[in-house]
Write a protein that holds these residues in place. Structure first.
Motif, short mmCIF file in Angstrom:
data_model
loop_
_atom_site.label_atom_id
_atom_site.label_comp_id
_atom_site.label_asym_id
_atom_site.label_seq_id
_atom_site.Cartn_x
_atom_site.Cartn_y
_atom_site.Cartn_z
N LEU A 233 0.82 -1.21 0.00
CA LEU A 233 0.00 0.00 0.00
C LEU A 233 0.85 1.26 0.00
O LEU A 233 0.52 2.24 -0.66
CB LEU A 233 -0.96 -0.01 1.20
CG LEU A 233 -2.05 -1.06 1.14
CD1 LEU A 233 -2.78 -1.17 2.47
CD2 LEU A 233 -3.03 -0.76 0.00
N VAL B 226 2.07 1.64 -3.63
CA VAL B 226 1.00 2.11 -4.52
C VAL B 226 0.70 3.58 -4.24
O VAL B 226 0.55 4.39 -5.17
CB VAL B 226 -0.28 1.25 -4.38
CG1 VAL B 226 -1.46 1.88 -5.10
CG2 VAL B 226 -0.02 -0.16 -4.89
N HIS B 227 0.62 3.93 -2.98
CA HIS B 227 0.30 5.32 -2.63
C HIS B 227 1.42 6.26 -3.09
O HIS B 227 1.17 7.36 -3.56
CB HIS B 227 -0.02 5.40 -1.13
CG HIS B 227 0.79 6.34 -0.35
ND1 HIS B 227 1.99 5.99 0.19
CD2 HIS B 227 0.58 7.63 -0.04
CE1 HIS B 227 2.48 7.04 0.82
NE2 HIS B 227 1.65 8.04 0.70
N LEU C 46 -8.04 8.55 -5.65
CA LEU C 46 -7.47 7.21 -5.43
C LEU C 46 -6.33 7.26 -4.42
O LEU C 46 -6.21 6.39 -3.56
CB LEU C 46 -6.97 6.62 -6.75
CG LEU C 46 -8.03 6.16 -7.74
CD1 LEU C 46 -7.39 5.84 -9.09
CD2 LEU C 46 -8.77 4.96 -7.19
N PHE D 38 -6.14 5.13 -1.00
CA PHE D 38 -5.02 4.24 -0.68
C PHE D 38 -4.29 4.70 0.57
O PHE D 38 -3.77 3.87 1.33
CB PHE D 38 -4.06 4.10 -1.86
CG PHE D 38 -4.44 3.00 -2.80
CD1 PHE D 38 -3.98 1.70 -2.59
CD2 PHE D 38 -5.27 3.24 -3.88
CE1 PHE D 38 -4.34 0.67 -3.45
CE2 PHE D 38 -5.65 2.21 -4.73
CZ PHE D 38 -5.18 0.93 -4.51
N THR D 39 -4.25 5.99 0.82
CA THR D 39 -3.62 6.49 2.03
C THR D 39 -4.40 6.05 3.27
O THR D 39 -3.81 5.60 4.27
CB THR D 39 -3.49 8.03 2.00
OG1 THR D 39 -2.67 8.40 0.87
CG2 THR D 39 -2.87 8.58 3.28
N TRP E 46 -6.35 3.42 3.44
CA TRP E 46 -6.16 1.97 3.52
C TRP E 46 -4.78 1.65 4.11
O TRP E 46 -4.62 0.77 4.95
CB TRP E 46 -6.31 1.38 2.13
CG TRP E 46 -6.44 -0.11 2.04
CD1 TRP E 46 -6.58 -1.00 3.07
CD2 TRP E 46 -6.43 -0.89 0.85
NE1 TRP E 46 -6.65 -2.28 2.57
CE2 TRP E 46 -6.57 -2.24 1.22
CE3 TRP E 46 -6.32 -0.56 -0.50
CZ2 TRP E 46 -6.59 -3.28 0.29
CZ3 TRP E 46 -6.34 -1.59 -1.43
CH2 TRP E 46 -6.49 -2.93 -1.04
N MET E 47 -3.76 2.42 3.68
CA MET E 47 -2.41 2.23 4.20
C MET E 47 -2.38 2.53 5.70
O MET E 47 -1.76 1.79 6.48
CB MET E 47 -1.43 3.15 3.46
CG MET E 47 0.00 3.07 3.96
SD MET E 47 1.06 4.31 3.17
CE MET E 47 0.52 5.80 3.99
#
Length: 176
Positions: A102, A105-106, A132, A136-137, A139-140
């Motif tokens: 993550l 990706v971020h 997005l 993702f942040t 989620w991270m």
């Protein structure tokens, strides 16, 4: 016995020196990784031809002067590097594959936003990338929390800045 005690003491000092160097190198690695999007983004930030395009855009009332971005982003990348380092060195029973993935990706989305917004002047696409990036942040952060609460809390200023960036980017799309 004295010589043996001296050897044991020497071995302990050497082990701690090695542990320190390993942690120091991991810290430097975490910082380098966290600054990569900023380094990539500098290639597309307002300067020269891109500056003309950016300066003629209608911007929202709360748009800060350019120097604010030059101060805030390095601080945020530093904080992200510290958060990543805390995840790297934490001895946890949890897998770190998800937080690492993550984070990667971020970071890629962070760099992609600069390219879309400043490099290609695609403000609408940049807005989608930014949405997005925020997702993702979050989620991270959720993946960081069970491993290191400190790392989780360190990402909050970055998330708040991204939300402000969402306001700025969305307003630019709307106003232009």
């Amino acid at each position: 016995p004295g010589a043996r005690d001296g050897q044991v003491c020497y071995n302990v000092v050497q082990k701690h020196r090695g542990d320190f160097m390993k942690k120091f190198l991991l810290f430097v690695l975490a910082l380098v990784i966290s600054f990569l999007p900023g380094i990539i983004g500098m290639m597309f930030s307002p300067d020269g031809a891109s500056d003309v395009w950016y300066n003629v855009l209608n911007k929202p009332f709360l748009t800060p002067p350019g120097w604010v971005f030059a101060v805030v982003w390095p601080i945020l990348y530093l904080i992200l590097g510290i958060a990543l380092y805390l995840i790297i060195v934490d001895k946890t029973r949890y897998s770190k594959a998800k937080p690492y993935g993550l984070f990667a990706v971020h970071m890629a989305l962070n760099a992609l936003w600069s390219y879309m917004f400043f490099g290609l002047n695609l403000t609408g696409v940049a807005l989608i990338v930014l949405a997005l990036l925020i997702a993702f942040t979050i989620w991270m952060m959720a993946a960081f929390r069970p491993i290191s609460r400190a790392a989780y809390y360190l990402v909050w200023p970055y998330l708040i800045w991204l939300l402000f960036a969402l306001y700025l980017n969305g307003s630019i799309v709307f106003l232009n």
